[in-house]
Design a protein around this motif. Structure first.
Motif: not given
Length: 250
Positions: A130-148
């Protein structure tokens, strides 16, 4: 160097923007008078998107990777990172663009601004948190289909195993598969808000907006397990797929 989560927010927001654009594009194509393709589901494979290591994607990642696979016409809903392609002695084909996979993370700092690691945060009590400052965020990383990639050429045996994993199976029976009487009765009596077709062999599961109909492979087509436990879970996969497409119909 930028502070905080600016970089993470940027990549996460770009991923969300791309997802929104996909939905808009899909809806525009659905409105076309000549649109006949199902909402989701490949033409020659059955199964949820997974990483090349065999780990299934979950949540929104599973949904959008299915949608992406259907829109691009990929043979299999199997993806890998640039590094994984390199580890398999493969490479991404020239001109191919990555697709974002997202996950939630959080930045945690104490009252003095000191960064708290994830391990430290998990070890704390609710009172300490409760004493902490918590900032949620979205992280993204790239992927490729095998056909690529040229994965098929450099890893033919692995590719064949994946093809076998996702191919529409030979029809067996439903003996030993999990059964859900309420859903079975709903299909038999056609009491859902649109028809559900599940009594003939199909190459994929989808909701057809033009026909306002959910189309499913026969339950027996999901029977691919080799042990009683696997066969039982195959039944669960059938109903899970049904509910997934029912959700699209709403």
């Amino acid at each position: 160097m930028a502070s905080g989560t600016d970089g993470f927010n940027s990549s996460g927001q770009q991923a969300l923007d791309r997802f929104a654009q996909m939905m808009i594009e899909r809806m525009e194509r659905m409105k076309a008078s000549d649109w006949r393709q199902g909402w989701i589901g490949g033409a020659s494979s059955v199964g949820l998107p997974q990483n090349v290591t065999g780990r299934n994607y979950s949540g929104s990642n599973s949904f959008f990777l299915q949608l992406h696979s259907a829109m691009k016409g990929y043979e299999l809903p199997v993806f890998l990172t640039f590094k994984q392609a390199h580890n398999f002695k493969a490479h991404v084909l020239k001109g191919e663009k990555a697709f974002p996979v997202i996950y939630w993370d959080m930045l945690v700092r104490d009252k003095d601004g000191k960064k708290i690691s994830s391990d430290e945060y998990r070890a704390m009590s609710q009172e300490e948190r409760k004493k902490l400052d918590v900032i949620p965020f979205i992280k993204a990383f790239p992927v490729y289909n095998l056909d690529q990639t040229n994965f098929r050429e450099v890893q033919p045996e692995r590719m064949q195993k994946l093809i076998n994993r996702f191919k529409v199976p030979e029809i067996r029976d439903t003996q030993g598969m999990y059964a859900h009487s309420a859903l079975d009765n709903m299909v038999a009596q056609q009491t859902w808000l649109c028809p559900i077709q599940a009594d003939r062999k199909e190459k994929g599961a989808y909701y057809s907006p033009s026909r306002d109909m959910v189309v499913l492979p026969m339950k027996a087509q999901f029977n691919t397990g080799t042990t009683p436990e696997e066969v039982y879970r195959d039944g669960m996969e059938f109903y899970s797929t049904m509910l997934h497409e029912m959700a699209h119909s709403t």
